[in-house]
Design a protein around this motif. Structure first.
Motif, PDB file in Angstrom:
ATOM      1  N   PRO A  20      10.309  12.963  82.751  1.00 53.47           N
ATOM      2  CA  PRO A  20      10.078  13.491  81.413  1.00 53.47           C
ATOM      3  C   PRO A  20       8.650  13.219  80.943  1.00 53.47           C
ATOM      4  O   PRO A  20       8.207  12.079  80.898  1.00 53.47           O
ATOM      5  N   GLY A  21       7.922  14.287  80.653  1.00 54.47           N
ATOM      6  CA  GLY A  21       6.554  14.130  80.158  1.00 54.47           C
ATOM      7  C   GLY A  21       5.502  13.926  81.226  1.00 54.47           C
ATOM      8  O   GLY A  21       4.330  13.721  80.898  1.00 54.47           O
ATOM      9  N   ILE A  22       5.858  14.000  82.512  1.00 49.09           N
ATOM     10  CA  ILE A  22       4.876  13.820  83.591  1.00 49.09           C
ATOM     11  C   ILE A  22       4.969  15.004  84.542  1.00 49.09           C
ATOM     12  O   ILE A  22       6.044  15.296  85.073  1.00 49.09           O
ATOM     13  N   ARG A  23       3.856  15.676  84.754  1.00 50.54           N
ATOM     14  CA  ARG A  23       3.835  16.875  85.591  1.00 50.54           C
ATOM     15  C   ARG A  23       2.758  16.730  86.672  1.00 50.54           C
ATOM     16  O   ARG A  23       1.634  16.302  86.394  1.00 50.54           O
ATOM     17  N   GLU A  24       3.128  17.103  87.888  1.00 48.48           N
ATOM     18  CA  GLU A  24       2.180  17.072  89.005  1.00 48.48           C
ATOM     19  C   GLU A  24       1.578  18.461  89.210  1.00 48.48           C
ATOM     20  O   GLU A  24       2.282  19.471  89.113  1.00 48.48           O
ATOM     21  N   PHE A  25       0.279  18.497  89.497  1.00 51.80           N
ATOM     22  CA  PHE A  25      -0.451  19.738  89.722  1.00 51.80           C
ATOM     23  C   PHE A  25      -1.064  19.706  91.121  1.00 51.80           C
ATOM     24  O   PHE A  25      -1.757  18.742  91.474  1.00 51.80           O
ATOM     25  N   LEU A  26      -0.814  20.739  91.898  1.00 52.38           N
ATOM     26  CA  LEU A  26      -1.447  20.895  93.199  1.00 52.38           C
ATOM     27  C   LEU A  26      -2.603  21.875  93.044  1.00 52.38           C
ATOM     28  O   LEU A  26      -2.401  23.042  92.682  1.00 52.38           O
ATOM     29  N   ILE A  27      -3.808  21.396  93.296  1.00 49.01           N
ATOM     30  CA  ILE A  27      -5.028  22.173  93.097  1.00 49.01           C
ATOM     31  C   ILE A  27      -5.723  22.340  94.446  1.00 49.01           C
ATOM     32  O   ILE A  27      -5.966  21.355  95.153  1.00 49.01           O
ATOM     33  N   ARG A  28      -6.030  23.578  94.786  1.00 45.10           N
ATOM     34  CA  ARG A  28      -6.687  23.839  96.061  1.00 45.10           C
ATOM     35  C   ARG A  28      -8.089  24.411  95.813  1.00 45.10           C
ATOM     36  O   ARG A  28      -8.230  25.525  95.298  1.00 45.10           O
ATOM     37  N   PRO A  29      -9.123  23.646  96.192  1.00 41.51           N
ATOM     38  CA  PRO A  29     -10.485  24.170  96.050  1.00 41.51           C
ATOM     39  C   PRO A  29     -10.709  25.365  96.974  1.00 41.51           C
ATOM     40  O   PRO A  29     -10.094  25.466  98.039  1.00 41.51           O
ATOM     41  N   ASP A  30     -11.585  26.244  96.578  1.00 47.18           N
ATOM     42  CA  ASP A  30     -11.982  27.330  97.459  1.00 47.18           C
ATOM     43  C   ASP A  30     -12.628  26.731  98.712  1.00 47.18           C
ATOM     44  O   ASP A  30     -13.344  25.719  98.633  1.00 47.18           O
ATOM     45  N   GLN A  31     -12.358  27.329  99.862  1.00 45.83           N
ATOM     46  CA  GLN A  31     -12.905  26.851 101.136  1.00 45.83           C
ATOM     47  C   GLN A  31     -12.538  25.392 101.389  1.00 45.83           C
ATOM     48  O   GLN A  31     -13.340  24.602 101.910  1.00 45.83           O
ATOM     49  N   PHE A  32     -11.317  25.032 101.038  1.00 41.81           N
ATOM     50  CA  PHE A  32     -10.845  23.652 101.195  1.00 41.81           C
ATOM     51  C   PHE A  32     -10.583  23.350 102.661  1.00 41.81           C
ATOM     52  O   PHE A  32      -9.941  24.132 103.362  1.00 41.81           O
ATOM     53  N   ASP A  33     -11.077  22.194 103.135  1.00 47.01           N
ATOM     54  CA  ASP A  33     -10.897  21.830 104.541  1.00 47.01           C
ATOM     55  C   ASP A  33     -10.043  20.586 104.740  1.00 47.01           C
ATOM     56  O   ASP A  33      -9.887  20.107 105.870  1.00 47.01           O
ATOM     57  N   GLY A  34      -9.480  20.045 103.659  1.00 45.33           N
ATOM     58  CA  GLY A  34      -8.596  18.899 103.787  1.00 45.33           C
ATOM     59  C   GLY A  34      -9.302  17.601 104.124  1.00 45.33           C
ATOM     60  O   GLY A  34      -8.667  16.646 104.615  1.00 45.33           O
ATOM     61  N   THR A  35     -10.588  17.507 103.873  1.00 45.77           N
ATOM     62  CA  THR A  35     -11.347  16.295 104.181  1.00 45.77           C
ATOM     63  C   THR A  35     -10.775  15.090 103.442  1.00 45.77           C
ATOM     64  O   THR A  35     -10.459  15.170 102.256  1.00 45.77           O
ATOM     65  N   ALA A  36     -10.643  13.988 104.157  1.00 46.44           N
ATOM     66  CA  ALA A  36     -10.105  12.770 103.551  1.00 46.44           C
ATOM     67  C   ALA A  36     -11.045  12.248 102.464  1.00 46.44           C
ATOM     68  O   ALA A  36     -12.264  12.401 102.549  1.00 46.44           O
ATOM     69  N   TYR A  37     -10.457  11.650 101.448  1.00 50.47           N
ATOM     70  CA  TYR A  37     -11.241  11.033 100.386  1.00 50.47           C
ATOM     71  C   TYR A  37     -10.806   9.577 100.251  1.00 50.47           C
ATOM     72  O   TYR A  37      -9.705   9.193 100.652  1.00 50.47           O
ATOM     73  N   PRO A  38     -11.662   8.706  99.691  1.00 49.44           N
ATOM     74  CA  PRO A  38     -11.325   7.289  99.572  1.00 49.44           C
ATOM     75  C   PRO A  38     -10.123   7.072  98.644  1.00 49.44           C
ATOM     76  O   PRO A  38      -9.893   7.831  97.702  1.00 49.44           O
ATOM     77  N   VAL A  39      -9.362   6.030  98.928  1.00 52.94           N
ATOM     78  CA  VAL A  39      -8.258   5.640  98.052  1.00 52.94           C
ATOM     79  C   VAL A  39      -8.804   5.370  96.656  1.00 52.94           C
ATOM     80  O   VAL A  39      -9.875   4.785  96.482  1.00 52.94           O
ATOM     81  N   GLY A  40      -8.069   5.825  95.652  1.00 64.30           N
ATOM     82  CA  GLY A  40      -8.499   5.621  94.274  1.00 64.30           C
ATOM     83  C   GLY A  40      -9.474   6.664  93.769  1.00 64.30           C
ATOM     84  O   GLY A  40     -10.082   6.481  92.710  1.00 64.30           O
ATOM     85  N   SER A  41      -9.612   7.767  94.495  1.00 60.89           N
ATOM     86  CA  SER A  41     -10.550   8.809  94.065  1.00 60.89           C
ATOM     87  C   SER A  41     -10.027   9.571  92.853  1.00 60.89           C
ATOM     88  O   SER A  41      -8.828   9.592  92.583  1.00 60.89           O
ATOM     89  N   HIS A  42     -10.955  10.192  92.155  1.00 61.73           N
ATOM     90  CA  HIS A  42     -10.611  11.030  91.001  1.00 61.73           C
ATOM     91  C   HIS A  42     -11.424  12.317  91.059  1.00 61.73           C
ATOM     92  O   HIS A  42     -12.402  12.417  91.816  1.00 61.73           O
ATOM     93  N   ILE A  43     -11.010  13.291  90.284  1.00 59.46           N
ATOM     94  CA  ILE A  43     -11.801  14.500  90.081  1.00 59.46           C
ATOM     95  C   ILE A  43     -11.957  14.731  88.586  1.00 59.46           C
ATOM     96  O   ILE A  43     -11.126  14.290  87.790  1.00 59.46           O
ATOM     97  N   ASN A  44     -13.025  15.397  88.222  1.00 56.84           N
ATOM     98  CA  ASN A  44     -13.198  15.883  86.857  1.00 56.84           C
ATOM     99  C   ASN A  44     -12.793  17.347  86.814  1.00 56.84           C
ATOM    100  O   ASN A  44     -13.030  18.099  87.775  1.00 56.84           O
ATOM    101  N   ILE A  45     -12.195  17.742  85.717  1.00 60.17           N
ATOM    102  CA  ILE A  45     -11.757  19.126  85.540  1.00 60.17           C
ATOM    103  C   ILE A  45     -12.345  19.658  84.245  1.00 60.17           C
ATOM    104  O   ILE A  45     -12.319  18.982  83.206  1.00 60.17           O
ATOM    105  N   SER A  46     -12.890  20.861  84.311  1.00 63.05           N
ATOM    106  CA  SER A  46     -13.399  21.526  83.109  1.00 63.05           C
ATOM    107  C   SER A  46     -12.217  22.102  82.338  1.00 63.05           C
ATOM    108  O   SER A  46     -11.449  22.896  82.873  1.00 63.05           O
ATOM    109  N   VAL A  47     -12.062  21.664  81.095  1.00 66.04           N
ATOM    110  CA  VAL A  47     -10.952  22.122  80.260  1.00 66.04           C
ATOM    111  C   VAL A  47     -11.517  22.763  78.992  1.00 66.04           C
ATOM    112  O   VAL A  47     -12.694  22.597  78.666  1.00 66.04           O
TER     113      VAL A  47
END
Length: 326
Positions: A20-47
């Protein structure tokens, strides 16, 4: 700057409700190659909030996946509007995001790890739990929630950690006692924490009180959490007739810069101190939401981190002076 922000276009692929009140979003960048990222990473989103472009930061959930990037967003009415915007989206929506960057430094050479998550703070901790469990280290996760029904990823964590997952559900009378917890862990333990600001303050005091070195407590912060409700307040500029309204959806930093009163900044998470400005007078109360200043500095109310901290009432500031970001 610590990070060079690289903005890329992406598509919202799918959504699912985790609790309740928590939603997961799957976001796929254009030309995404699945490159690993460090644990604890974040992204910024333009809203877009009230017709204005804004930026919000979200921790990536778990480890890299070929499907895309996952974030989980808690719908918070007492917020600056980011969660409302994200929840308004539908699959197929186009987004501008930054490439992943990590602020949660993990020392993989330790023998003992203590993970602590408060509510939606589980998002950056989930990947660390999986990685540490896979390495066969001594790891325990303490997950503090109001109830198990509100605990995102609980089944995944139970499958990964088994009895090394300890759920502290308030409605079951099992509140997390940080003093007792930190007093019980070995001295070489590395603690990874993510949760609201009040919980982080308690964790820092308990960690130091138990005799552990503060650098061994690594954390992610909620820049939108504080001790006061998020509400509109006013800022006067010293030596001028300028008075600005800071709406609940925007930060003091954004409003000052948009009005031509330039304030330097970097992290926009209350961690680096570069945006700290001098407070000249207070007609109300300051809500310090940063992790840059010490308790003593916050109590003195001489400076405020404009990127995350807020106020009730009106404060007068001098934007020409800065704290030294060390």
């Amino acid at each position: 700057m610590r990070f060079i922000e690289t903005w890329i276009p992406a598509t919202l692929v799918s959504m699912r409700d985790l609790a309740p009140g928590i939603r997961e979003f799957l976001i796929r960048p254009d030309q995404f190659d699945g490159t690993a990222y460090p644990v604890g990473s974040h992204i910024n989103i333009s809203v877009t909030i009230d017709g204005q472009p804004e930026t919000r930061s979200y921790s990536l959930v778990g480890e890299a996946s070929s499907q895309g990037l996952r974030i989980a967003v808690r719908r918070a009415e007492d917020s600056r509007g980011g969660s409302r915007y994200m929840w308004s989206l539908r699959p197929g929506a186009r987004l501008d995001i930054t490439t992943p960057a990590s602020l949660l430094a993990v020392d993989w050479a330790r023998q003992n790890y203590c993970l602590i998550a408060g509510g939606i703070g589980i998002t950056p901790i989930l990947g660390a739990a999986r990685a540490l469990a896979r390495r066969g280290t001594d790891v325990t996760l303490h997950y503090a929630v109001r109830s198990r029904t509100e605990a995102a990823y609980l089944d995944d964590l139970a499958a990964t950690l088994g009895d090394r997952l300890v759920v502290h559900a308030s409605d079951e009378g099992k509140r997390l006692d940080l003093d007792a917890l930190f007093a019980s862990v070995p001295k070489d333990t590395l603690a990874l924490f993510c949760g609201p600001m009040r919980m982080l303050d308690a964790a820092r005091h308990a960690w130091i009180g138990a005799g552990h070195p503060l650098p061994d407590l690594r954390y992610e912060t909620f820049g939108s959490s504080g001790t006061l409700p998020t509400e509109t307040f006013r800022v006067r500029l010293k030596g001028s007739d300028v008075e600005l309204e800071i709406p609940r959806e925007r930060s003091m930093l954004d409003v000052l810069n948009a009005s031509g009163h330039d304030v330097m900044y970097d992290c926009k998470r209350g961690e680096c101190g570069l945006c700290a400005i001098d407070v000249v007078a207070i007609d109300g109360e300051i809500d310090h939401r940063d992790v840059f200043f010490s308790d003593h500095q916050k109590q003195s109310n001489q400076k405020i981190c404009a990127c995350v901290s807020r106020a009730r009432g009106t404060i007068t500031v001098d934007t020409l002076l800065r704290a030294d970001p060390v």
